[in-house]
Design an enzyme around this catalytic site. Sequence first.
Site, PDB file in Angstrom:
ATOM      1  N   ASP A 151       4.729   0.117   0.009  1.00  0.00           N
ATOM      2  CA  ASP A 151       3.647  -0.348   0.872  1.00  0.00           C
ATOM      3  C   ASP A 151       3.672  -1.856   0.965  1.00  0.00           C
ATOM      4  O   ASP A 151       4.193  -2.546   0.077  1.00  0.00           O
ATOM      5  CB  ASP A 151       2.288   0.111   0.327  1.00  0.00           C
ATOM      6  CG  ASP A 151       1.929  -0.593  -0.980  1.00  0.00           C
ATOM      7  OD1 ASP A 151       1.086  -1.509  -0.969  1.00  0.00           O
ATOM      8  OD2 ASP A 151       2.514  -0.220  -2.022  1.00  0.00           O
TER       9      ASP A 151
ATOM     10  N   GLY B 239       5.663  -4.878  -6.338  1.00  0.00           N
ATOM     11  CA  GLY B 239       5.364  -3.847  -5.342  1.00  0.00           C
ATOM     12  C   GLY B 239       6.307  -3.906  -4.166  1.00  0.00           C
ATOM     13  O   GLY B 239       7.472  -4.290  -4.289  1.00  0.00           O
ATOM     14  N   GLU B 240       5.807  -3.468  -2.986  1.00  0.00           N
ATOM     15  CA  GLU B 240       6.554  -3.555  -1.733  1.00  0.00           C
ATOM     16  C   GLU B 240       7.835  -2.715  -1.736  1.00  0.00           C
ATOM     17  O   GLU B 240       8.757  -2.974  -0.978  1.00  0.00           O
ATOM     18  CB  GLU B 240       6.887  -5.015  -1.408  1.00  0.00           C
ATOM     19  CG  GLU B 240       5.669  -5.920  -1.354  1.00  0.00           C
ATOM     20  CD  GLU B 240       6.025  -7.395  -1.303  1.00  0.00           C
ATOM     21  OE1 GLU B 240       7.147  -7.726  -0.858  1.00  0.00           O
ATOM     22  OE2 GLU B 240       5.191  -8.213  -1.722  1.00  0.00           O
ATOM     23  N   GLY B 241       7.903  -1.711  -2.607  1.00  0.00           N
ATOM     24  CA  GLY B 241       9.087  -0.862  -2.668  1.00  0.00           C
ATOM     25  C   GLY B 241      10.187  -1.391  -3.556  1.00  0.00           C
ATOM     26  O   GLY B 241      11.239  -0.748  -3.706  1.00  0.00           O
ATOM     27  N   THR B 242       9.978  -2.548  -4.181  1.00  0.00           N
ATOM     28  CA  THR B 242      11.044  -3.201  -4.949  1.00  0.00           C
ATOM     29  C   THR B 242      11.503  -2.357  -6.127  1.00  0.00           C
ATOM     30  O   THR B 242      12.701  -2.135  -6.326  1.00  0.00           O
ATOM     31  CB  THR B 242      10.563  -4.575  -5.450  1.00  0.00           C
ATOM     32  OG1 THR B 242      10.076  -5.341  -4.353  1.00  0.00           O
ATOM     33  CG2 THR B 242      11.681  -5.325  -6.143  1.00  0.00           C
TER      34      THR B 242
END
Length: 346
Positions: A176, A319-322
């Site tokens: 996200d 976050g952010e898919g990392t």
Amino acid sequence: MNLDDFSDLIERPDTGMRRDAEERRERLSVPPGALGRLDELGEWLSAAQGAVPARAVERPRVVLFAGDHGVAELGVSGRPAGTAHELVRATLEGASPVAVLARRMDVPVRIVDAGLDCDPDLLPEDVVRHRVRRGSGRIDVEDALTPDEAEAAVRLGVTIADEEADSGTDLVVLGDLSVGGTTPASALIAALCGTDASVVTGRGGAGIDDLAWMRKCAAIRDALRRARPVLGDQLALLTAVGGADLAATTGFLLQAAVRRMPVILDGVVSAACALVGQRAAFRAPDWWLAGQVTGEPAQAKALDRMALDPLLDHGVTVGEGTGALLALPLVRASAALAAELPVRTD
């Protein structure tokens, strides 16, 4: 729309193929157990693909649902309210951690604006064209969405999953791009796990101080009061204390399971959506992997409830898919080892 209808559409990964993969693993030149979780991953992938040995993951894709949350106005996030579009822009320009890793791994990134609070002209048309609404409501005092918006967001997620499956994507790294998103995610998890706000309140991806943590805890407590009366209806729950990006992510996860497309979950937001999905369709989590531990207590609660054991624990909180993307090489390695290690002839 009734999310419970997904339960009849989702089948488990092929258990026969998993047994065949386990039997083949017993005959490989490397002793059973010597490869640790890579053995388990290879067998899971065989079951998901319906193939023994597992095929290489050749067309993975990062899918990020983006949105702003009104609760961020309370100062519960390490970023200013209404600035998720900056995260989107950084990723598009290759300047975010997930963008750097995706470029190095040669994995395409798709960003879907479900509920950003910005002028659509600030971002490319292919990002903003799916937007359900501009920002989600302040869940401590109002619904995040209207019922129609919640249904539209879930249908958006279903559409994106179908597009990915139809285009040949064979595994999705899900994340996200949100500001304030960990607050509704934690509220959803607390509601579904029957726990108090203080048990699930974390510091978020950007990190917050003690005063912000207390504000966040109070917001989740107030949201829980609004969530509990609708616990029996997952769509109503997403309407009350979710958000456009969370509802879209939930729809995506359920339809990905329908389409037999494996997904690696990232942090607390995708874990919350997965937990809502599990409540609707109990077989759906069999299609998902937990990429990493984020340190968010709500994520730990959700993954424990779904019996998902994260692949990595490196302290990555961005976050952010990392973190989920960091787990992709392990999945690819498991497929390569299952397919290419020699089988004993004795």
